[in-house]
Write a protein that holds these residues in place. Sequence first.
Motif, short mmCIF file in Angstrom:
data_model
loop_
_atom_site.label_atom_id
_atom_site.label_comp_id
_atom_site.label_asym_id
_atom_site.label_seq_id
_atom_site.Cartn_x
_atom_site.Cartn_y
_atom_site.Cartn_z
N ILE A 10 0.77 -1.24 0.05
CA ILE A 10 0.18 -0.14 0.01
C ILE A 10 0.82 1.29 0.01
O ILE A 10 0.36 2.45 -0.03
CB ILE A 10 -1.03 -0.21 1.17
N ASP A 11 2.15 1.14 -0.06
CA ASP A 11 3.28 2.13 0.01
C ASP A 11 3.80 2.24 -1.19
O ASP A 11 3.68 1.44 -2.07
CB ASP A 11 4.08 1.97 1.26
N ASP A 12 4.82 3.16 -1.40
CA ASP A 12 5.87 3.05 -2.61
C ASP A 12 6.90 2.39 -2.40
O ASP A 12 8.10 2.66 -2.76
CB ASP A 12 6.11 4.57 -2.87
N VAL A 13 6.46 0.94 -2.11
CA VAL A 13 7.52 -0.23 -2.10
C VAL A 13 7.12 -1.28 -3.09
O VAL A 13 5.95 -1.73 -3.25
CB VAL A 13 7.88 -0.82 -0.65
N LEU A 14 8.23 -1.42 -4.10
CA LEU A 14 7.93 -2.54 -5.09
C LEU A 14 8.44 -3.98 -4.56
O LEU A 14 9.37 -3.98 -3.60
CB LEU A 14 8.61 -2.22 -6.29
N GLY B 91 12.44 0.31 -2.91
CA GLY B 91 11.76 1.58 -2.75
C GLY B 91 12.00 2.49 -3.92
O GLY B 91 13.00 2.59 -4.51
N THR B 92 10.68 2.61 -4.31
CA THR B 92 10.64 3.58 -5.56
C THR B 92 11.56 4.98 -5.36
O THR B 92 12.15 5.33 -6.34
CB THR B 92 9.17 4.05 -5.81
N MET B 93 11.26 5.43 -4.17
CA MET B 93 12.03 6.72 -4.12
C MET B 93 13.91 6.52 -4.28
O MET B 93 14.62 7.31 -4.86
CB MET B 93 11.84 7.28 -2.47
N GLU B 94 13.97 5.21 -3.69
CA GLU B 94 15.49 5.01 -3.81
C GLU B 94 15.96 4.87 -5.45
O GLU B 94 17.04 5.43 -5.54
CB GLU B 94 15.71 3.60 -2.97
N ILE B 95 15.15 4.24 -6.11
CA ILE B 95 15.28 4.04 -7.65
C ILE B 95 15.20 5.59 -8.47
O ILE B 95 16.40 5.94 -8.98
CB ILE B 95 14.38 2.98 -8.10
N VAL C 59 9.16 6.74 -10.66
CA VAL C 59 9.12 5.09 -10.74
C VAL C 59 8.15 4.32 -10.13
O VAL C 59 7.47 4.75 -9.19
CB VAL C 59 10.65 4.48 -10.05
N VAL C 60 7.43 3.33 -10.81
CA VAL C 60 6.37 2.81 -10.45
C VAL C 60 6.58 1.16 -10.86
O VAL C 60 7.40 0.89 -11.43
CB VAL C 60 4.98 3.21 -10.84
N GLY C 61 5.54 0.59 -10.18
CA GLY C 61 5.67 -1.15 -10.61
C GLY C 61 4.40 -1.45 -11.67
O GLY C 61 3.63 -0.84 -11.57
N ARG C 62 4.77 -2.64 -12.10
CA ARG C 62 3.76 -3.20 -13.14
C ARG C 62 3.81 -4.74 -13.04
O ARG C 62 5.01 -5.13 -12.58
CB ARG C 62 4.00 -2.52 -14.54
N PRO C 63 2.64 -5.40 -13.17
CA PRO C 63 2.89 -6.72 -12.81
C PRO C 63 3.74 -7.61 -14.08
O PRO C 63 3.77 -6.87 -15.24
CB PRO C 63 1.27 -7.07 -13.29
N ASP C 64 4.48 -8.49 -13.52
CA ASP C 64 5.32 -9.11 -14.48
C ASP C 64 5.18 -10.63 -14.29
O ASP C 64 5.32 -11.12 -13.11
CB ASP C 64 6.76 -8.57 -14.26
N GLU C 65 5.02 -11.35 -15.26
CA GLU C 65 4.65 -12.92 -14.94
C GLU C 65 6.00 -13.74 -14.38
O GLU C 65 5.61 -14.90 -13.80
CB GLU C 65 4.19 -13.43 -16.31
N THR C 66 6.88 -13.26 -14.67
CA THR C 66 8.18 -13.85 -13.99
C THR C 66 8.85 -13.46 -12.40
O THR C 66 8.60 -14.05 -11.44
CB THR C 66 9.50 -13.75 -14.68
N THR C 67 8.84 -11.99 -12.57
CA THR C 67 9.18 -11.27 -11.15
C THR C 67 8.27 -10.96 -10.32
O THR C 67 8.57 -10.45 -9.14
CB THR C 67 10.27 -10.42 -11.51
N GLY C 68 6.99 -11.09 -10.57
CA GLY C 68 5.72 -10.84 -9.76
C GLY C 68 5.55 -9.11 -10.16
O GLY C 68 4.42 -9.03 -10.45
N ARG D 242 -0.45 7.28 -9.58
CA ARG D 242 -1.31 6.32 -9.90
C ARG D 242 -1.76 6.14 -11.45
O ARG D 242 -2.20 5.27 -11.82
CB ARG D 242 -2.80 6.66 -9.12
N LEU D 243 -1.73 7.47 -12.11
CA LEU D 243 -1.85 7.35 -13.58
C LEU D 243 -0.82 6.72 -14.11
O LEU D 243 -0.74 6.02 -15.22
CB LEU D 243 -2.23 8.77 -13.94
N LEU D 244 0.55 6.94 -13.70
CA LEU D 244 1.63 6.49 -14.31
C LEU D 244 1.75 4.71 -14.27
O LEU D 244 2.14 4.10 -14.88
CB LEU D 244 2.98 6.82 -13.54
N ARG D 245 1.09 4.53 -13.06
CA ARG D 245 1.06 3.12 -12.69
C ARG D 245 -0.23 2.25 -13.84
O ARG D 245 0.17 1.42 -14.47
CB ARG D 245 0.37 2.58 -11.45
N SER D 246 -1.15 3.06 -14.19
CA SER D 246 -1.72 2.75 -15.21
C SER D 246 -1.41 2.76 -16.83
O SER D 246 -1.59 1.64 -17.36
CB SER D 246 -3.26 3.43 -15.49
#
Length: 655
Positions: free
Chosen positions: A523-527, A535-539, A555-564, A624-628
């Motif tokens: 729920i935070d900015d941690v991938l 941490g997204t801030m670290e990257i 920096v944001v995360g997106r689903p990945d079938e191998t790395t989650g 949140r828009l970048l995540r989309s």
Amino acid sequence: MSANKAKTHPIPITATKSAHVPDMDAYRQLVAEAEADYSGYWSRLAREFLSWKTPFTQGLDDSRAPFFTWFEDGTLNVSYNCLDRQVERGLGDKTAIIFEADDGQVTRIDYRELLARTCRMANVLKARGVKKGDRVVIYMSMSIEGVIAMQACARVGATHSVVFGGFSAQSLRDRIQDAGAVMVVTADEQVRGGKQLPLKAIVDEAIALGGCESVANVLVYRRTGGAVGWNASRDRWLHDEMQAQSPACEPEWVGAEHPLFVLYTSGSTGKPKGVQHSSGGYLLHAALTTLWTFDLRPDDVFWCTADIGWVTGHTYITYGPLALGATEVIFEGVPTYPDAGRFWKMIQDHRVSVFYTAPTAIRSLIKAAEADESVHPKRYDLSSLRILGSVGEPINPAAWEWFHQHVGGGHCPVVDTFWQTETGGHMITPLPGATPLVPGSCTLPFPGIAAAIVDETGNDVPNGQGGILVVKKPWPSMIRTIWGDPERFKSSYYPPELKGCYLAGDGAIRDAGTGYFTITGRIDDVLNVSGHRMGTMEIESALVSCTELVAEAAVVGRPDETTGEAICAFVVLKRTRPSGEEARQIADKLRHWVAREIGPIAKPKDIRFGDNLPKTRSGKIMRRLLRSVAKGETITQDTSTLENPAILEQLAQKN
């Protein structure tokens, strides 16, 4: 997602037979005991599972909440509990560790020899001025020596901080500096996938960056014999130092709250957090969860594939199995070298009975097996397997089913464990003899863990409705503080709106019927990339530190079938937006930059360039828009507050 939509797997008869927690009635009895007398429940277990030099008289002390303590007036030594105790029980000749090197060479060490070598190493530490309370950074690959270094620190009362061998010199320097380490233990090189990779050279680079003046000695394990730089006033070969020392070393008896280790984990701000763990409470949970979650038996061969640089390697390699007198496998290499059948061949060769690995590894091995039948698990004799485990992130149901069917032969329970660096051990997990299994669900809290799901104001939400995962009562292996930053500890884990609950930082939902937990993500900015928290801030900070090129980054995360989850970076350059081959070259340059600043695990999978980032008129980046955008979704959210809505279309274009 409701947990009961997936198929429920009943408990195999073979799992219930002689299980430590044999059925749901036994599980409920433990839960009821904890609810009736919480401090007394954990105190009973602490007396049963640990050997104390000075018995404690008090269990939980909550008078300084949220800085809780457990068994505070008792004294013990963690190394004594893992090693001396096994020799005294007559297990000196029992194999403690089966080590398989990257090239397949196997070394076995029994408890008597492991104790002797730990004592020699402990004497080296003392001879080099390390004393109780000092911090020692360990920067090593998977090895018997890595475990010995950790155990030796515990033996002399030093607090170790293990840094994963894939972290960069900058990341290593930051951790040495924050911990105030007086010594670094490393190796000349590490070997992974047939390649020799530098460790000592990175330590030298880290110290040269400055701020590491506290380091008086660097001990170097000779793994490959590769050439290394040498500072005669500071550097020492470990084998020379150990040869000169006695194989006997009286343990330093410490209070139960003495810091056993500090382990750094990514937070939602740029600075990594030094998670501080105690000696007594941590070791209790390490031993207890190893026994109950894996239903560990005296003749088991246990294999946790994690690295000692992560908490899983601390709890389920260095401490939990050894505290129980178990035989365990330690592996130096990677699951795909020399081919993707390596894990299955090792299970076959060492007759592994309990196998604990990460969903990322499982997913990559599924791909490999589907592409090449010669590395499919069915080609190997995996009949020794009894229990399978998953760790690091939620395992998706399809991977769970494949793991259960093709690796476990359809008869091995899969324990899908939820926990964190901060929790020290399993928090929500099936118990193989008691819990019917649902793929994708970590099922029920470990007995004595008061897990719950609440809303933003700390009120319970009904089953079937998602919310924030919390723990309502302190437990013995919980984080004690953030090293050197108690205020950050309070604000990170005990925000006032949650009314005294520990904030896990994950969303979750409980099934309306079974009450089973399913973790829905951070729920935070941690991938969570391959089970590693970034941490997204670290990257973002690493990208922006490339001042020659980068003006701004998100920096944001997106689903990945191998790395989650995959890291996706949106970058504004200090020049015109590139395209085509030029964009690809700059993206590669930035990936290498991030790898150098943090480590290869932090390299963004996607880098997209834009003239700007989507911002509100007040200048806030709308992540949140970048995540989309990263997921390739059509933007349906309201964009009227954006200063530059057209930028989303530009960022949606891949390089």
